[in-house]
Design an enzyme around this catalytic site. Structure first.
Site, PDB file in Angstrom:
ATOM      1  N   TYR A 144     -23.697 -11.093 -28.963  1.00  0.00           N
ATOM      2  CA  TYR A 144     -23.601 -10.959 -30.103  1.00  0.00           C
ATOM      3  C   TYR A 144     -25.109 -12.417 -30.587  1.00  0.00           C
ATOM      4  CZ  TYR A 144     -23.307 -11.746 -35.322  1.00  0.00           C
ATOM      5  OH  TYR A 144     -23.006 -12.090 -37.038  1.00  0.00           O
ATOM      6  N   ASP A 239     -30.954 -15.795 -25.728  1.00  0.00           N
ATOM      7  CA  ASP A 239     -30.164 -16.294 -26.716  1.00  0.00           C
ATOM      8  C   ASP A 239     -28.999 -17.791 -26.809  1.00  0.00           C
ATOM      9  OD1 ASP A 239     -28.665 -16.725 -29.442  1.00  0.00           O
ATOM     10  OD2 ASP A 239     -28.028 -15.061 -29.395  1.00  0.00           O
ATOM     11  N   LYS A 267     -26.891 -23.852 -34.679  1.00  0.00           N
ATOM     12  CA  LYS A 267     -25.218 -24.218 -34.372  1.00  0.00           C
ATOM     13  C   LYS A 267     -25.940 -25.639 -34.253  1.00  0.00           C
ATOM     14  CE  LYS A 267     -23.070 -19.832 -33.961  1.00  0.00           C
ATOM     15  NZ  LYS A 267     -23.456 -18.955 -32.819  1.00  0.00           N
TER      16      LYS A 267
HETATM   17  C1  LIG Z   1     -23.536 -17.504 -33.694  1.00  0.00           C
HETATM   18  C2  LIG Z   1     -24.729 -17.358 -32.661  1.00  0.00           C
HETATM   19  C3  LIG Z   1     -25.849 -16.625 -33.233  1.00  0.00           C
HETATM   20  C4  LIG Z   1     -25.729 -16.065 -35.536  1.00  0.00           C
HETATM   21  O1  LIG Z   1     -26.204 -17.436 -35.718  1.00  0.00           O
HETATM   22  P1  LIG Z   1     -26.160 -17.773 -37.515  1.00  0.00           P
HETATM   23  O2  LIG Z   1     -26.487 -18.989 -37.855  1.00  0.00           O
HETATM   24  O3  LIG Z   1     -24.704 -16.790 -37.562  1.00  0.00           O
HETATM   25  O4  LIG Z   1     -26.845 -16.211 -37.607  1.00  0.00           O
HETATM   26  C5  LIG Z   1     -27.100 -15.629 -32.542  1.00  0.00           C
HETATM   27  N1  LIG Z   1     -26.527 -15.411 -30.894  1.00  0.00           N
HETATM   28  C6  LIG Z   1     -25.820 -16.483 -30.979  1.00  0.00           C
HETATM   29  C7  LIG Z   1     -25.493 -16.266 -29.114  1.00  0.00           C
HETATM   30  C8  LIG Z   1     -24.124 -16.561 -31.451  1.00  0.00           C
HETATM   31  O5  LIG Z   1     -23.541 -17.508 -30.988  1.00  0.00           O
END
Ligand SMILES: *Cc1c(COP(=O)(O)O)cnc(C)c1O
Length: 428
Positions: A144, A239, A267
């Site tokens: 994701y 990511d 995060k």
């Molecule tokens: C949480 C997450 C996202 C998205 O971040 P948001 O702040 O919710 O838009 C993208 N990539 C990874 C790996 C994530 O865990």
């Protein structure tokens, strides 16, 4: 356990907010319950609107690595707020946090702040396309990367839970440019790269997957991606929105010693406030507006409150022994849960990297989305609800990661393992 007030608040919310929540997985749909409305939190505890207290392993889905309401973070945000919440003009704090990120993350020579992980990955992909002049991207099934159109193809997290690999509203013409390989399969990557020679701008990957449950990279997988990208002129994007500053101060790239061309963050670097960031090689980042022609902007980007919370959080993470202590706690939690399952004769497949952990409800091993999707989600739901009843707040889906924070103490960890022992027996 009484959930009367949470249920009332949920009914009210559903009248004015689609599904009653502002992000789908919060709705507890995949575990067949109503969500708890949270009133407050401190350390590793969260308290709901019916005054039930829980040991929290969600941690706002990752950011709260130092625990809720750390006094340093509160002090930083309060003092910043008193000098103004947002100016739409540069502030020194942005450079301070940028330099902390550059010092920490091996691949990052320059960095741009944004307001969410979604914005970070979306913008990183635009930059990779602008830099290479290529249109296609390659991602992995079960990973994701936020909810931008081109990334909502075979995505994990809420999308996996709800079985919406392709969301309505994502144009087929956009999805067509997204190629999907299997996680941990270099073979599947090589095949797609060969079939689309010289048209792939980037490979984006969660270097430790955390949105189909926790799935570590197998030996050689990240190294193989690095090699393919270097050979083919493809930008490798890690990511690390979840794993950055989580599995190690410098993220997965520090832990596994593989350096991508670009990295996305979020995060933890916002300390609980809305934040994202993307960075990489100077040569690539200087193509970004206003230094270069690839456009990207944000009214609240580099927001003073978020920068302050991020700086305060990173300063705590830099203290000697922080990750060592977190590693020990996390090992105790994950091994304790796995042992509880074994003792109850209940089959699970336990995974962990640092303070990210998962119990997959399956007899087999999990290395990718096809194996993760074999899990018994009904049994997971029963376990989740039983744990909730014991005062343990886990992520309400099989396909999510558990997070341990520095605020989890011995007593809470013991309570968690005792609860798991009881709950596995209950569902076995
Ligand atoms: C949480 C997450 C996202 C998205 O971040 P948001 O702040 O919710 O838009 C993208 N990539 C990874 C790996 C994530 O865990």
């Amino acid at each position: 356990m009484n959930h009367t007030r949470s249920s009332q608040l949920f009914q009210q919310a559903k009248a004015s907010i689609p599904g009653g929540v502002n992000s789908p997985v919060r709705a507890f749909k995949s575990v067949g319950a109503d969500p708890l409305f949270i009133k407050r939190a401190a350390g590793c505890h969260i308290v709901d609107e019916d005054d039930n207290s829980f040991v929290d392993y969600v941690g706002s889905w990752g950011p709260m690595i130092v625990g809720h309401c750390h006094p340093d973070v509160i002090a930083a945000v309060k003092s910043t707020m008193e000098s103004g919440a947002s100016f739409g003009a540069p502030t020194e704090r942005e450079t301070i946090l940028a330099n902390m990120v550059i010092d920490a993350v091996p691949s990052i020579e320059m960095v741009r702040m944004v307001s969410s992980g979604t914005e970070a990955t979306m913008s990183a992909i635009r930059l990779a396309r602008g830099y290479t002049g290529r249109d296609k991207i390659l991602k992995f099934s079960g990973c994701y990367h936020g909810h931008a159109d081109s990334l909502l193809v075979k995505a994990g997290s809420g999308a996996a839970t709800f079985g919406v690999p392709d969301s309505p509203g994502v144009p087929a013409d956009v999805a067509r440019l997204t190629l999907t390989a299997e996680y941990n399969s270099l073979e599947s990557v090589r095949k797609l790269v060969a079939e689309n020679s010289s048209s792939i701008a980037c490979i984006i990957v969660e270097p430790v997957a955390g949105n189909m449950g926790t799935v570590p990279p197998q030996e050689g997988f990240l190294e193989g991606l690095r090699e393919i990208c270097t050979q083919e002129g493809i930008i490798l994007i890690f990511d690390e929105v979840m794993s950055g500053f989580r599995v190690a101060y410098g993220g997965v790239q520090e832990l596994y010693g593989v350096t991508p061309d670009m990295t996305t963050l979020g995060k933890i670097i916002g300390g609980g406030l809305p934040v994202g960031a993307f960075g990489g090689k100077r040569e690539i980042m200087e193509k970004l507006s206003p230094a270069g022609g690839v456009y990207q902007a944000g009214t609240l980007s580099g927001n003073p409150l978020a920068m302050s919370a991020g700086i305060a959080t990173l300063n705590i993470l830099k203290q000697p022994g922080f990750y060592q202590s977190l590693e020990e706690k996390s090992r105790t939690v994950a091994e304790g849960i796995a042992k509880a399952a074994r003792d109850a004769g209940y089959p699970i497949y336990s995974t962990r990297v640092g303070s990210m952990f998962c119990a997959f409800f399956t007899k087999g091993e999990v290395h990718d989305w096809p194996t993760a999707s074999q899990c018994d989600t009904k049994a997971f739901a029963a376990y989740f609800l039983a744990m909730l009843n014991e005062g343990i707040y886990l992520a309400p889906s099989q396909f999510e990661t558990g997070f341990v924070s520095a605020a989890h103490g011995e007593a809470e960890i013991e309570k968690t393992i005792a609860a798991a022992a009881k709950c596995f027996k209950l569902i076995a």
